[in-house]
Design an enzyme around this catalytic site. Structure first.
Site, PDB file in Angstrom:
ATOM      1  N   GLU A  36       0.819  -1.220   0.000  1.00 37.92           N
ATOM      2  CA  GLU A  36       0.000   0.000   0.000  1.00 37.92           C
ATOM      3  C   GLU A  36       0.846   1.261   0.000  1.00 37.92           C
ATOM      4  O   GLU A  36       0.601   2.199  -0.763  1.00 37.92           O
ATOM      5  CB  GLU A  36      -0.973   0.011   1.192  1.00 37.92           C
TER       6      GLU A  36
ATOM      7  N   HIS B  18     -11.016  -4.388  10.151  1.00 41.50           N
ATOM      8  CA  HIS B  18     -11.637  -4.201   8.842  1.00 41.50           C
ATOM      9  C   HIS B  18     -12.915  -3.378   8.905  1.00 41.50           C
ATOM     10  O   HIS B  18     -13.659  -3.330   7.939  1.00 41.50           O
ATOM     11  CB  HIS B  18     -11.973  -5.553   8.204  1.00 41.50           C
TER      12      HIS B  18
END
Lengths: 358, 326
Positions: free
Chosen positions: B60, B129
């Site tokens: 990322e 998440h």
């Protein structure tokens, strides 16, 4: 498997004429490199002086001792090639064509600075000369340079991107993530570690069990060891590397071995707990890139002390001129404060929330 | 008007903008061969090829920074995060590099880049998440933040975000991808950033919100209606730039306000909005503004606990009753 080219440091005793010939550098170019490095040295000394009397604030990292890493790496590039660096970048900006006056004015925080006084020492930018900063987060610029390489490939250009980082940056994830991507997409980027042996006050050997040259091996990127105190070797290496990369050789990794003669920044000691005064003195005596080139040129009768004095006088004059220019440049005006936060101020909605008059 | 899902609307926006401008490319995890983790990029690889629809490694920080560098050099990247939960690894590149580059270089380098992906909780994905990430981005000057809640808004705002010369965090809703709605068939349907949308009109109270919470707000407004309470539901659509005029207008109209958001309360978007309303419309208020947020805890896994933690229509009704002193 990555190929590893090791080039040994040239011995000073070698005959200069043959040395210049061997690396394919003309006498004129060798003299230019000396002239450039003298300017960088005098420029940084001027910055040091200005910092000491409070004309420059904040963090200020000097390149003194590492000048070959500006002249040798950048002078072989084309003007449309890209250069990006970290925060020890004043001289590299100058090498890429940014006027010394604009760099010094930026250090002084003045309106005529390369970023209008809003970036400072760590954030020299010049779009026209494709000097892409000046970045203050260790390793943070490495993915950016990878993106510039991406753009070069995307637009099918024949330019290259050279990115500098310090030795400490190779322990950042940003470094490895970038090298991996550059390798899978064969990007035209030369990753240069200015390996001055210390990340601030921490010796590289204390934070890595593998040698620098091995850091790109896992990514299949060729590694090159270059003596960064020898500007002729550095120039020749980068001239050849840039050409190879321009012709599609893909990313390259350079361990540019060098040494910093000053503290990490102006607020840090030159020596002390992390390295001895003797070590620094020895390096200054034996590994000064300017003195090494001077000696070679003098030995070969390409330079005498009068010519050297003249050259040095010019460098001092230019550094003083940059400082005088910076001193005379106005401080950024009030309007600069809110200018360029946004590239596009949308027609609707509020972008500033401080409740102040802009 | 065409009826399509939120996912299809995003896909259309990407397709149209890529056709319009060859400098636009999409990069992220699973965006190409897999058609996107949430199928937002379905079919785009076939249409635009691997040069412009690019599968990245799971890096990322790395591919975000690559996008930032490419934007600096003149391209217009769209960087997809599989979810914004994973973007914490990349936030240095967004805040320290993308958001500040234009200012640090005194305007020499602009940053036409979109970071997009779902934010907020889905169902039982637990703590790492399930979080709304808007405020991490809206906090920093230099970064725009967009949170579409309907298919039409998703399409029109994504097109605007891609055309914008500043970095935009474009935050979608995982649970919205299958949500259907009408989308104008106009070839060039663009919704300018910074314009809120009054999703429902009422005169008794204002429920101001953004992102997928508009659906919770509308549900609450439906319940309130049965009780004789008519609510304005104002969807901010973009957090920065912020349509302060629309916020003040509804505040001055109903004099009572509830801010609903999916994220945590501390320094949340609602905290900012409340602060600004009390600064700029204090005399119009008939009650303190209340906020409805996620419970101030990491998201638990157990279904019942998760339901308790999320902001619900019942929470909104309860808050509305309080500001109405009922």
């Amino acid at each position: 498997m990555a190929q590893t080219k090791e080039k040994k440091a040239k011995k000073n005793s070698k005959k200069a004429g043959s040395l210049l010939e061997e690396v394919g550098i003309s006498e004129e170019l060798a003299l230019d490199l000396l002239r450039d490095m003298l300017l960088y040295r005098r420029f940084e000394e001027k910055a040091e002086e200005a910092y000491a009397i409070g004309k420059i604030g904040g963090f200020c990292h000097l390149h003194i001792g590492q000048e070959a890493g500006a002249a040798g790496c950048i002078k072989p590039l084309r003007s449309d090639d890209y250069v990006m660096s970290a925060y020890r970048e004043h001289t590299q900006a100058i090498a890429k064509g940014v006027p010394p006056r604009a760099v010094m004015a930026e250090l002084y925080g003045r309106a005529d600075g390369s970023s209008g006084g809003k970036g400072g020492s760590m954030h020299i930018f010049d779009a026209e000369h494709r000097f892409m900063g000046g970045h203050g987060i260790v390793g943070g610029q490495v993915p950016l340079a990878t993106g510039i390489g991406w753009k070069i490939k995307y637009r099918e250009e024949d330019t290259v991107c050279v990115v500098f980082m310090g030795d400490a940056a190779v322990n950042q994830g940003a470094f490895h993530e970038s090298l991996n991507m550059a390798a899978i997409w064969n990007l035209p980027v030369i990753y240069v570690v200015e390996n001055n042996e210390y990340g601030m006050g921490t010796a590289f050997s204390r934070v890595s069990t593998t040698e620098m040259v091995k850091k790109s091996c896992a990514h299949g990127i060729p590694a090159h060891v270059v003596n960064g105190q020898d500007v002729l070797e550095t120039y020749a290496s980068f001239r050849d590397l840039a050409e190879e990369v321009r012709n599609g050789a893909g990313p390259q990794f350079v361990d540019l071995q060098t040494y910093r003669f000053r503290g990490h920044s102006m607020s840090d000691p030159v020596s002390g707990t992390y390295r001895s005064t003797e070590e620094v003195d020895r390096a200054k005596k034996e590994q000064d890139p300017i003195a090494l080139l001077r000696d070679i040129l003098m030995k070969e009768d390409l330079l005498d002390s009068d010519a050297l004095d003249e050259m040095d006088g010019e460098a001092r004059t230019m550094a003083q001129d940059a400082a005088d220019f910076a001193d005379a440049s106005p401080k950024p005006d009030r309007e600069a404060l809110y200018r360029n936060v946004w590239a596009e101020e949308n027609e609707h909605g509020r972008l500033f929330f401080d409740g102040r008059d802009r | 008007m065409a009826v399509m899902t939120y996912r299809e609307a995003l896909n259309e926006a990407l397709r149209e903008e890529m056709e319009r401008d060859p400098d636009v490319f999409l990069m992220g995890e699973e965006v190409a061969e897999y058609d996107g983790a949430y199928k937002v990029s379905k079919g785009l690889l076939d249409e635009f090829g691997e040069k412009r629809i690019v599968d990245s490694p799971i890096s990322e920080l790395g591919f975000t920074g690559l996008g930032v560098g490419a934007a600096m050099a003149g391209l217009r990247p769209v960087i997809e995060f599989m979810t914004f939960n994973f973007a914490f690894l990349a936030i240095d590149q967004v805040i320290n590099h993308a958001a500040k580059m234009h200012y640090m270089s005194e305007g020499q380098f602009s940053m036409p880049i979109v970071f997009r992906g779902p934010t907020g909780a889905a169902l039982q994905l637990s703590a790492q998440h399930s979080q709304a990430c808007e405020t991490y981005y809206s906090h920093a000057p230099g970064c725009k933040v967009v949170t579409p809640g309907t298919p039409a808004d998703a399409k029109g705002l994504l097109k605007a975000a891609i055309r914008d010369d500043d970095p935009v965090a474009f935050m979608e809703g995982e649970l919205l991808y299958n949500f259907k709605g009408e989308v104008p068939e106009d070839d060039d349907f663009v919704i300018p950033l910074g314009v809120a949308d009054l999703k429902r009109e009422g005169s008794d109270v204002s429920i101001v919100t953004h992102g997928k919470m508009i659906h919770v707000a509308l549900q609450a407004a439906g319940k309130l209606e049965k009780d004789g309470i008519e609510a304005d539901v104002l969807d901010l659509r973009t957090i920065r730039p912020l349509d302060m005029d629309a916020i003040l207008e509804t505040a001055k109209k109903t004099n009572r306000l509830v801010y609903l958001e999916e994220g945590w309360p501390y320094a949340g978007t609602g905290a900012q909005i409340v602060s600004m309303i009390q600064e700029e419309a204090f005399d119009y208020l008939d009650a303190p503004i209340l906020r409805v947020t996620q419970a101030d805890i990491p998201m638990p896994y157990a279904k019942n606990l998760e339901m308790m933690a999320k902001p619900s229509a019942d929470h909104v009704v309860e808050a509305v009753n309080k500001v109405l002193y009922r």
